[in-house]
Motif scaffolding. Structure first.
Motif, PDB file in Angstrom:
ATOM      1  N   THR A  64       0.787  -1.209   0.021  1.00  0.00           N
ATOM      2  CA  THR A  64      -0.014  -0.054  -0.022  1.00  0.00           C
ATOM      3  C   THR A  64       0.832   1.309  -0.090  1.00  0.00           C
ATOM      4  O   THR A  64       2.124   1.258   0.185  1.00  0.00           O
ATOM      5  CB  THR A  64      -0.850   0.030   1.277  1.00  0.00           C
ATOM      6  OG1 THR A  64      -0.197  -0.087   2.241  1.00  0.00           O
ATOM      7  CG2 THR A  64      -1.838  -1.002   1.002  1.00  0.00           C
ATOM      8  N   ARG A  65       0.236   2.432  -0.127  1.00  0.00           N
ATOM      9  CA  ARG A  65       0.772   3.655  -0.037  1.00  0.00           C
ATOM     10  C   ARG A  65       0.203   4.397   0.972  1.00  0.00           C
ATOM     11  O   ARG A  65      -0.831   4.509   1.361  1.00  0.00           O
ATOM     12  CB  ARG A  65       0.626   4.396  -1.502  1.00  0.00           C
ATOM     13  CG  ARG A  65       1.365   3.399  -2.624  1.00  0.00           C
ATOM     14  CD  ARG A  65       1.269   4.469  -3.814  1.00  0.00           C
ATOM     15  NE  ARG A  65       2.012   3.722  -4.786  1.00  0.00           N
ATOM     16  CZ  ARG A  65       1.172   2.864  -5.934  1.00  0.00           C
ATOM     17  NH1 ARG A  65      -0.024   2.894  -5.688  1.00  0.00           N
ATOM     18  NH2 ARG A  65       2.005   2.080  -6.810  1.00  0.00           N
ATOM     19  N   ARG A  70      -1.459   7.014   3.158  1.00  0.00           N
ATOM     20  CA  ARG A  70      -2.380   7.118   4.321  1.00  0.00           C
ATOM     21  C   ARG A  70      -2.963   5.504   4.495  1.00  0.00           C
ATOM     22  O   ARG A  70      -3.138   5.205   5.743  1.00  0.00           O
ATOM     23  CB  ARG A  70      -3.505   7.993   4.171  1.00  0.00           C
ATOM     24  CG  ARG A  70      -3.268   9.308   4.147  1.00  0.00           C
ATOM     25  CD  ARG A  70      -4.288  10.272   4.002  1.00  0.00           C
ATOM     26  NE  ARG A  70      -3.861  11.534   4.013  1.00  0.00           N
ATOM     27  CZ  ARG A  70      -4.729  12.638   3.844  1.00  0.00           C
ATOM     28  NH1 ARG A  70      -6.127  12.363   3.601  1.00  0.00           N
ATOM     29  NH2 ARG A  70      -4.422  13.930   4.110  1.00  0.00           N
ATOM     30  N   ALA A  71      -2.911   4.847   3.322  1.00  0.00           N
ATOM     31  CA  ALA A  71      -3.438   3.483   3.745  1.00  0.00           C
ATOM     32  C   ALA A  71      -2.303   2.718   4.418  1.00  0.00           C
ATOM     33  O   ALA A  71      -2.868   1.743   5.410  1.00  0.00           O
ATOM     34  CB  ALA A  71      -3.618   2.988   2.282  1.00  0.00           C
ATOM     35  N   ARG A  72      -1.216   2.995   4.142  1.00  0.00           N
ATOM     36  CA  ARG A  72      -0.026   2.413   4.850  1.00  0.00           C
ATOM     37  C   ARG A  72      -0.038   2.837   6.217  1.00  0.00           C
ATOM     38  O   ARG A  72       0.069   1.583   7.151  1.00  0.00           O
ATOM     39  CB  ARG A  72       1.201   2.559   4.172  1.00  0.00           C
ATOM     40  CG  ARG A  72       2.336   1.950   4.713  1.00  0.00           C
ATOM     41  CD  ARG A  72       3.818   2.372   4.015  1.00  0.00           C
ATOM     42  NE  ARG A  72       4.117   1.469   2.915  1.00  0.00           N
ATOM     43  CZ  ARG A  72       4.872   1.626   1.992  1.00  0.00           C
ATOM     44  NH1 ARG A  72       5.829   2.394   2.164  1.00  0.00           N
ATOM     45  NH2 ARG A  72       5.235   0.673   1.261  1.00  0.00           N
ATOM     46  N   ALA A  76      -2.845   3.427   8.102  1.00  0.00           N
ATOM     47  CA  ALA A  76      -4.042   2.888   8.677  1.00  0.00           C
ATOM     48  C   ALA A  76      -3.666   1.170   8.980  1.00  0.00           C
ATOM     49  O   ALA A  76      -4.216   0.893   9.926  1.00  0.00           O
ATOM     50  CB  ALA A  76      -4.993   3.224   7.847  1.00  0.00           C
ATOM     51  N   VAL A  77      -2.957   0.750   7.883  1.00  0.00           N
ATOM     52  CA  VAL A  77      -2.696  -0.762   8.209  1.00  0.00           C
ATOM     53  C   VAL A  77      -1.830  -0.868   9.348  1.00  0.00           C
ATOM     54  O   VAL A  77      -1.950  -1.843   9.886  1.00  0.00           O
ATOM     55  CB  VAL A  77      -2.109  -1.300   6.942  1.00  0.00           C
ATOM     56  CG1 VAL A  77      -1.738  -2.740   7.106  1.00  0.00           C
ATOM     57  CG2 VAL A  77      -3.550  -1.242   5.938  1.00  0.00           C
TER      58      VAL A  77
END
Length: 193
Positions: free
Chosen positions: A68-69, A71-73, A75-76
Motif C-alpha cells: 500500500t501507499r 495514508r493506507a499504509r 492505517a494498516v
C-alpha cells in the motif's frame, strides 16, 4: 526522523514485524501447559487460539503494508498495533490464568502430575510486544518508506477497440490476456460453422 533514516529503517522494521508476528502465531498454537515431563499436544486444546488469530491479523497487516501507499499504509500500521496490543493482553491473561486444567482424558498408573506453564506463553508475549513496537515504528516511518511502482497497479486506461480474433496475432492475444482483457469478447464476425 529524516527521510534517509526512514528509508533505511524499512527493511529492519518489516523483518522484525514479520518475524515477531509469525513467532507469536506459532506460540499461540503451541501448548501453554505441560504435565510433569510431558508437554501436552496442542490437540488437547491447551494452546491459545485467540493469540494465534490476532498474530495472524498482524502478519496479514504486514503483508498489506508492503503493497500500500501513504495514508493506507499508516492505517494498516494502526491495525497491526491494535492486533499486537490485543495479542499481548491475551498472552498476559493466559499467563495469569490459573484455572484448573481438565486432564481427564489422560491415563496414568500413578497419581496425576501437576500442570505447569511452558515457555510458549512468554514467547507469545515477547513476540506480541515486538510486533506492536515494530508496527508503531512503521506508523511513524511509513511516509518515507519506498513504495511499489505504479506499473503494478491495475490498468486504469480506456479499453482498446475490439479487433476480431481472426485479425489478432498470437502476441496480441497473449498481451490482452496479460492485461486482463478477454481477446474473444466483442467479436465483430461470426464463427464459421
Amino acid at each position: 526522523m529524516t527521510v534517509d533514516r526512514r528509508r533505511r529503517s524499512f527493511g529492519p522494521v518489516v523483518l522484525v514485524g514479520l518475524a515477531s508476528a509469525g513467532l507469536t502465531a506459532l506460540a499461540g498454537h503451541k501448548p501453554w501447559v505441560g504435565f510433569g515431563d510431558a508437554v501436552v499436544n496442542s490437540g488437547g486444546g491447551l494452546g491459545r487460539p485467540e493469540v494465534e488469530a490476532l498474530a495472524l491479523v498482524a502478519l496479514a497487516a504486514w503483508g498489506v503494508l508492503l503493497v500500500t501507499r501513504s495514508r493506507a499504509r499508516r492505517a494498516v500500521a494502526v491495525l497491526a498495533v491494535v492486533a499486537g496490543v490485543a495479542a499481548a493482553a491475551l498472552a498476559v491473561h493466559g499467563l495469569l490464568d490459573d484455572r484448573p486444567v481438565d486432564i481427564g482424558w489422560f491415563s496414568y498408573d500413578d497419581a496425576q502430575p501437576t500442570p505447569h506453564k511452558t515457555a510458549w506463553g512468554w514467547i507469545a508475549l515477547g513476540g506480541a510486544v515486538l510486533t506492536t513496537l515494530a508496527a508503531l515504528a512503521a506508523f511513524r516511518a511509513a511516509p518515507g518508506w519506498p513504495e511499489m511502482g505504479r506499473k503494478y497497479d491495475a490498468p486504469a486506461g480506456a479499453a482498446a477497440p475490439a479487433v476480431p480474433l481472426q485479425e489478432q496475432s498470437s502476441i496480441d492475444v497473449w498481451k490482452a490476456l496479460d492485461q486482463g482483457n478477454d481477446p474473444t469478447a466483442d467479436r465483430t464476425t461470426e464463427r464459421p460453422e
